[in-house]
Design a protein around this motif. Structure first.
Motif, PDB file in Angstrom:
ATOM      1  N   GLY A   1       0.821  -1.136   0.178  1.00 41.36           N
ATOM      2  CA  GLY A   1       0.176  -0.015   0.073  1.00 41.36           C
ATOM      3  C   GLY A   1       0.802   1.170   0.014  1.00 41.36           C
TER       4      GLY A   1
ATOM      5  N   THR B   1       1.132   4.304  -3.044  1.00 36.45           N
ATOM      6  CA  THR B   1       0.786   5.473  -2.715  1.00 36.45           C
ATOM      7  C   THR B   1       1.848   6.690  -3.227  1.00 36.45           C
TER       8      THR B   1
ATOM      9  N   TRP C   1      -1.573  -4.233  -7.723  1.00 38.29           N
ATOM     10  CA  TRP C   1      -2.955  -4.686  -7.304  1.00 38.29           C
ATOM     11  C   TRP C   1      -3.872  -4.340  -8.289  1.00 38.29           C
ATOM     12  N   HIS C   2      -3.751  -3.010  -8.805  1.00 40.91           N
ATOM     13  CA  HIS C   2      -4.798  -2.521  -9.788  1.00 40.91           C
ATOM     14  C   HIS C   2      -4.728  -3.315 -11.007  1.00 40.91           C
TER      15      HIS C   2
ATOM     16  N   HIS D   1      -6.181   2.270  -5.157  1.00 40.89           N
ATOM     17  CA  HIS D   1      -5.119   1.962  -4.084  1.00 40.89           C
ATOM     18  C   HIS D   1      -4.463   3.100  -3.812  1.00 40.89           C
ATOM     19  N   SER D   2      -4.407   4.073  -4.669  1.00 38.76           N
ATOM     20  CA  SER D   2      -3.445   5.249  -4.308  1.00 38.76           C
ATOM     21  C   SER D   2      -4.184   6.494  -4.206  1.00 38.76           C
TER      22      SER D   2
ATOM     23  N   LEU E   1     -11.767  -0.973  -3.133  1.00 32.07           N
ATOM     24  CA  LEU E   1     -10.266  -0.335  -2.460  1.00 32.07           C
ATOM     25  C   LEU E   1      -9.383  -1.333  -1.970  1.00 32.07           C
ATOM     26  N   ASN E   2      -8.173  -0.932  -2.250  1.00 29.55           N
ATOM     27  CA  ASN E   2      -7.099  -1.791  -1.542  1.00 29.55           C
ATOM     28  C   ASN E   2      -7.175  -1.511   0.128  1.00 29.55           C
ATOM     29  N   SER E   3      -7.455  -2.441   0.860  1.00 24.45           N
ATOM     30  CA  SER E   3      -7.593  -2.104   2.382  1.00 24.45           C
ATOM     31  C   SER E   3      -6.205  -1.902   2.886  1.00 24.45           C
TER      32      SER E   3
ATOM     33  N   ALA F   1      -4.006  -0.158   1.609  1.00 26.96           N
ATOM     34  CA  ALA F   1      -3.863   1.433   1.389  1.00 26.96           C
ATOM     35  C   ALA F   1      -4.861   2.429   2.124  1.00 26.96           C
TER      36      ALA F   1
ATOM     37  N   LYS G   1      -9.035  -7.383   1.027  1.00 28.79           N
ATOM     38  CA  LYS G   1      -8.083  -7.665   2.085  1.00 28.79           C
ATOM     39  C   LYS G   1      -7.962  -9.275   1.910  1.00 28.79           C
TER      40      LYS G   1
END
Length: 251
Positions: free
Chosen positions: A36, A40, A48-49, A89-90, A116-118, A120, A163
């Motif tokens: 994460g 960012t 991840w994306h 996620h960013s 959403l990426n948990s 991040a 997650k």
């Protein structure tokens, strides 16, 4: 021979491990829960994306222009209705989030679904979200989602947190001041009515959303333990994020 490397991106020293699977090309990936901050810092879509957009949603329409924005993917219904899907996620500014959601609605989407990426969105334990961009996104979901009314089908802005191979669904959120005075979003998650525990939908089930008109073919090859989540997954396109009262979050 070593089974891991170290990330070479700026501000990131996380270990990388070799991964390969039936849906994933051979690659080096961050250790679980450590990607994460790197994502960012770089501001790039990242692994991840790509896993979501080009892996799980590989069969869906992607990068589709909707008004003044583009949707990462489109969930096409056999009825002709569709929902826009965003993978995030960013960091993203509040104005961009609102512009995308409003563009989805104006283009006729039934929903603007945000995954959403948990790792991040909230790097700490629990679901007290402290990242400003994620708080802004949750506020937009609360304010821009509308209930169905006579002559108006409504418009949902569901928020899902990914997650460890599954997704949990935001039911309600309350915005409060944290111990240091900064804003915190206290999130309540949707529960499984059958068990009373937090509903966790396996990520692989979302391949049904990506399949569109070919969904029946994908269902035939999907294990029953994943198919049983399909009705609850499909219901997410009408899931509104509510503004919670303090006593509701304690429930």
């Amino acid at each position: 021979m070593s089974t891991h490397l170290t990330c070479g991106m700026a501000h990131c020293t996380a270990k990388l491990h070799f991964r390969q699977g039936p849906y994933t090309a051979a690659h080096w990936a961050h250790s679980r829960g450590e990607a994460g901050e790197c994502a960012t810092m770089t501001g790039q879509p990242g692994e991840w994306h790509d896993r979501w957009q080009h892996g799980i949603f590989a069969g869906a329409r992607s990068e589709v222009p909707l008004g003044g924005a583009r949707a990462d993917a489109i969930l096409d219904r056999l009825s002709g209705k569709f929902a826009a899907i965003e993978f995030q996620h960013s960091a993203i500014d509040a104005g961009t989030v609102r512009k995308r959601i409003e563009s989805h609605r104006e283009a006729g989407a039934m929903a603007s679904v945000w995954i959403l990426n948990s790792a991040a969105a909230h790097p700490h334990r629990g679901f007290n979200i402290e990242r400003t961009w994620a708080i802004d996104l949750l506020r937009a979901a609360v304010e821009l989602g509308t209930r169905p009314e006579p002559g108006n089908p409504g418009f949902a802005v569901p928020v899902l947190l990914h997650k460890y191979g599954s997704l949990v669904v935001v039911d309600s959120v309350r915005f409060i001041d944290g111990p240091d005075g900064s804003e915190v979003a206290k999130v309540k998650l949707v529960k499984d009515k059958a068990t009373g525990k937090t509903l966790r939908i396996p990520e692989e089930t979302f391949r049904l959303w990506a399949a569109g008109a070919n969904r029946k073919f994908v269902e035939r090859s999907m294990p029953d333990e994943l198919l049983e989540y399909a009705p609850r997954m499909d219901a997410l396109t009408t899931r509104l994020v509510k503004l919670a009262q303090s006593h509701e979050l304690a429930a």
